[in-house]
Design a protein around this motif. Structure first.
Motif, mmCIF file in Angstrom:
data_model
loop_
_atom_site.group_PDB
_atom_site.id
_atom_site.type_symbol
_atom_site.label_atom_id
_atom_site.label_comp_id
_atom_site.label_asym_id
_atom_site.label_seq_id
_atom_site.Cartn_x
_atom_site.Cartn_y
_atom_site.Cartn_z
ATOM 1 N N GLY A 85 0.792 -1.229 0.000
ATOM 2 C CA GLY A 85 0.000 0.000 0.000
ATOM 3 C C GLY A 85 0.827 1.285 0.000
ATOM 4 N N LEU A 86 2.014 1.225 0.597
ATOM 5 C CA LEU A 86 2.871 2.414 0.624
ATOM 6 C C LEU A 86 3.145 2.910 -0.802
ATOM 7 C CD1 LEU A 86 4.893 4.437 1.924
ATOM 8 C CD2 LEU A 86 6.591 2.607 1.904
ATOM 9 N N VAL A 99 0.035 4.655 -2.181
ATOM 10 C CA VAL A 99 -0.217 5.965 -1.574
ATOM 11 C C VAL A 99 0.830 6.986 -2.044
ATOM 12 C CG1 VAL A 99 -0.296 7.221 0.623
ATOM 13 C CG2 VAL A 99 -1.474 5.048 0.389
ATOM 14 N N ASN A 135 2.643 1.603 8.589
ATOM 15 C CA ASN A 135 2.499 0.342 9.295
ATOM 16 C C ASN A 135 3.562 0.276 10.393
ATOM 17 O OD1 ASN A 135 2.140 -2.256 10.166
ATOM 18 N ND2 ASN A 135 1.966 -3.124 8.105
ATOM 19 N N VAL A 179 -2.280 6.455 8.992
ATOM 20 C CA VAL A 179 -3.191 6.487 7.850
ATOM 21 C C VAL A 179 -4.674 6.276 8.168
ATOM 22 C CG1 VAL A 179 -1.470 6.120 6.065
ATOM 23 C CG2 VAL A 179 -2.316 4.160 7.330
ATOM 24 N N ASN A 222 -6.462 7.374 4.309
ATOM 25 C CA ASN A 222 -6.021 7.355 2.908
ATOM 26 C C ASN A 222 -7.205 7.387 1.949
ATOM 27 O OD1 ASN A 222 -3.255 7.012 3.286
ATOM 28 N ND2 ASN A 222 -3.411 4.786 3.420
ATOM 29 N N ARG A 244 -1.415 -9.732 0.667
ATOM 30 C CA ARG A 244 -0.274 -10.539 1.094
ATOM 31 C C ARG A 244 -0.766 -11.580 2.085
ATOM 32 N NH1 ARG A 244 2.621 -6.993 4.144
ATOM 33 N NH2 ARG A 244 1.045 -5.405 3.808
ATOM 34 N N GLN A 292 -1.100 -10.194 9.443
ATOM 35 C CA GLN A 292 -1.799 -8.902 9.484
ATOM 36 C C GLN A 292 -3.108 -8.938 8.692
ATOM 37 O OE1 GLN A 292 0.204 -5.570 7.539
ATOM 38 N NE2 GLN A 292 -1.662 -4.370 7.621
ATOM 39 N N GLU A 296 -5.095 -3.238 10.767
ATOM 40 C CA GLU A 296 -5.021 -2.620 9.448
ATOM 41 C C GLU A 296 -4.884 -1.105 9.588
ATOM 42 O OE1 GLU A 296 -4.015 -3.019 6.301
ATOM 43 O OE2 GLU A 296 -5.366 -4.747 6.188
ATOM 44 N N PRO A 297 -3.667 -0.587 9.381
ATOM 45 C CA PRO A 297 -3.467 0.860 9.514
ATOM 46 C C PRO A 297 -4.491 1.661 8.699
ATOM 47 C CG PRO A 297 -1.369 -0.252 9.314
ATOM 48 C CD PRO A 297 -2.407 -1.307 9.123
ATOM 49 N N CYS A 298 -4.695 1.288 7.466
ATOM 50 C CA CYS A 298 -5.780 1.878 6.698
ATOM 51 C C CYS A 298 -6.465 0.802 5.868
ATOM 52 C CB CYS A 298 -5.294 3.002 5.782
ATOM 53 S SG CYS A 298 -6.663 3.656 4.810
ATOM 54 N N GLY A 299 -5.712 0.231 4.920
ATOM 55 C CA GLY A 299 -6.323 -0.721 3.988
ATOM 56 C C GLY A 299 -6.836 0.058 2.796
ATOM 57 N N LEU A 300 -6.500 -0.424 1.623
ATOM 58 C CA LEU A 300 -6.966 0.246 0.399
ATOM 59 C C LEU A 300 -7.959 -0.636 -0.345
ATOM 60 C CD1 LEU A 300 -3.442 1.476 -0.799
ATOM 61 C CD2 LEU A 300 -5.167 2.819 0.410
HETATM 62 C C1 GLC Z 1 0.427 -0.333 4.694
HETATM 63 C C2 GLC Z 1 -0.706 -0.730 5.638
HETATM 64 C C3 GLC Z 1 -2.060 -0.532 4.995
HETATM 65 C C4 GLC Z 1 -2.162 0.873 4.408
HETATM 66 C C5 GLC Z 1 -0.990 1.134 3.463
HETATM 67 C C6 GLC Z 1 -0.979 2.538 2.864
HETATM 68 O O1 GLC Z 1 0.526 -1.268 3.662
HETATM 69 O O2 GLC Z 1 -0.574 -2.075 6.056
HETATM 70 O O3 GLC Z 1 -3.093 -0.700 5.944
HETATM 71 O O4 GLC Z 1 -3.363 1.014 3.700
HETATM 72 O O5 GLC Z 1 0.228 0.960 4.146
HETATM 73 O O6 GLC Z 1 -0.958 3.542 3.832
#
Ligand code: GLC
Length: 458
Positions: free
Chosen positions: A18-19, A22, A151, A200, A233, A286, A290, A362-366
């Motif tokens: 996800g990084l 974003v 994360n 996020v 996000n 993945r 998590q 899950e910090p955000c999840g897309l």
């Molecule tokens: C990481 C986190 C995910 C988030 C992403 C983008 O992959 O695990 O939850 O959406 O970063 O910020």
């Protein structure tokens, strides 16, 4: 306002998760409101020809301790994105996983700091541990830094010897700074020296202050909590658009959500499933703890007895892949597709009735946002960004099925509720149609980041 946005990965050039997404889509949205310059390494696997990368001409040097390192800047045509090339950082087959990752990304962080000074930017926006040291390198400058934690489970923890190579003074090897159980923790430097810290989603910003989600840094983050906020996000809604997505068998929009069915029919045909009456559930991600992979694996036997098809797409440790392959051979309605394929993932979102996302955290999840956009109703565990973006309440975006406890029982119960919903065709289509119209773009978040940038430079 001039902002340098640094990330170790950036779609479409490099991405492990996800990084990377974003780092592509947030600067695109921020471009509307400020001058933003994304910066990322030019790894050897990035196709220079395909992307039209060209050198900006000069080779810079950086003296650290007894060594001098060289780096060169590149750009692609008609884009502001800067690429940094240094052999130690970039001459790898993959992004991460090398013994010298500490040195590699320490160097990158140092180069980002030097470039920020040369370009006289107002703010450097750092992302995750890979660039966190930049905050320390810029601590005596007037340039402000903000660190986004995507994360917390990944902190960049290395043998302290790396600090010498990076010419970081011993005095920073303390509990208030970089030291972490006798090792050097790069993320701690970012937390200690950035003016602002974001994560996020608002819920994850609270969760990381607890022992359960704090990954050993809850105390340290609590100390710095005044700097911390959560900004949800978004996704690139131009790129993820079922009306124009070329990967799809049939394009569709919220006005004609019924047309989505053609994608499922085509996909079922490929899969060898005869009748397309059964709902399609998907999991994309993945295969790690998590993402809730153990709950999924434990649920497969029960899911095989339900009137549904379940497709999982993703890669992970060999033993997890093997287990899923075996179970998918055993149960006719369970299908595991090993690997990751962007076009296939879009075809799956378009074909699916439901997306299953039982993440442990899950910090955000897309994926829940992509699913909404493609009319696949998300089923999520109430944690972090999933809790902040998927709701059971009517009229709240995104609508879906939310389960509270992280267990096989709750997950299966949620799937059965989805099956009941599917039984009411009209209600199910209505929910998908509603979700497709939710604003999952980065616009709102870009505004929140801009507000933060303004606060920092006021
Ligand atoms: C990481 C986190 C995910 C988030 C992403 C983008 O992959 O695990 O939850 O959406 O970063 O910020």
């Amino acid at each position: 306002m001039k902002v340098l946005f640094a990330s170790s990965e950036m779609y479409p050039y490099s991405k492990s998760g996800g990084l990377g997404d974003v780092a592509h889509s947030l600067p695109l949205a921020l471009r509307e409101v400020c001058e933003i310059i994304p910066i990322t390494p030019l790894y050897r696997f990035i196709d220079r020809k395909k992307f039209g990368l060209h050198s900006l001409g000069s080779v810079y040097t950086l003296k650290m301790g007894s060594k001098t390192y060289c780096y060169e800047l590149f750009q692609v045509k008609e884009s502001d994105t800067l690429f940094v090339y240094n052999d130690i950082l970039c001459e790898t087959e993959a992004l991460y996983g090398y013994d010298n990752d500490g040195l590699r990304f320490g160097l990158f962080s140092r180069m980002v700091a030097e470039i920020a000074k040369k370009m006289q930017v107002d703010i450097v926006h750092l992302n995750d541990w890979h660039t966190a040291l930049t905050a320390l390198f810029l601590k005596s400058e007037s340039i402000k830094t903000v660190l986004t934690i995507h994360n917390l489970a990944y902190q960049g923890v290395f043998n302290r010897k790396v600090l010498k190579k990076l010419a970081i003074d011993k005095k920073y090897f303390t509990m208030e700074n970089l030291e972490f159980y006798g090792k050097a923790n790069f993320l701690k430097a970012g937390i200690a020296y950035s003016e602002k810290i974001t994560t996020v989603s608002p819920s994850y910003a609270k969760e990381i202050l607890t022992v359960r989600f704090g990954c050993g840094l809850d105390g340290f983050l609590t100390k710095h909590r005044r700097k911390l906020t959560g900004i949800l996000n978004g996704i690139d809604t131009v790129c993820f658009d079922p009306e124009h997505d070329r990967a799809l068998y049939a394009n569709f929009s919220a006005d004609h959500v019924g047309k989505k069915a053609a994608n499922k029919k085509a996909y079922y045909k490929n899969l060898g499933v005869k009748s397309s009456k059964k709902p399609l559930f998907i999991f994309i991600g993945r295969l790690v703890e998590q993402k809730g992979i153990s709950v999924i694996a434990a649920s497969l036997k029960d899911l095989s007895a339900e009137p549904l098809e379940f497709v999982m797409l993703g890669e992970g440790e060999a033993k997890t892949e093997k287990k899923l392959s075996e179970l998918s051979d055993k149960y006719g309605n369970i299908h595991y597709l090993k690997g990751y394929d962007e076009a296939l993932s879009r075809q799956l979102y378009a074909a699916a009735d439901f997306l299953l996302m039982p993440s442990l955290f899950e910090p955000c999840g897309l994926n829940q946002m992509i699913a909404a956009r493609y009319g696949a109703v998300p089923i999520v565990h109430a944690t972090g960004g999933l809790k902040d973006s998927v709701f059971e309440e009517k009229k709240k975006c995104i609508r879906g099925i939310v389960f509270e406890s992280y267990s096989k029982k709750s997950c299966l119960h949620a799937v059965r509720r989805a099956l009941a919903l599917y039984g009411n065709k009209k209600a199910c289509l209505k929910m998908a149609e509603f979700d497709m119209q939710c604003d999952v773009s980065f616009r709102k978040s870009a505004k929140a980041y801009m507000k933060l940038y303004k606060e920092m430079t006021a």
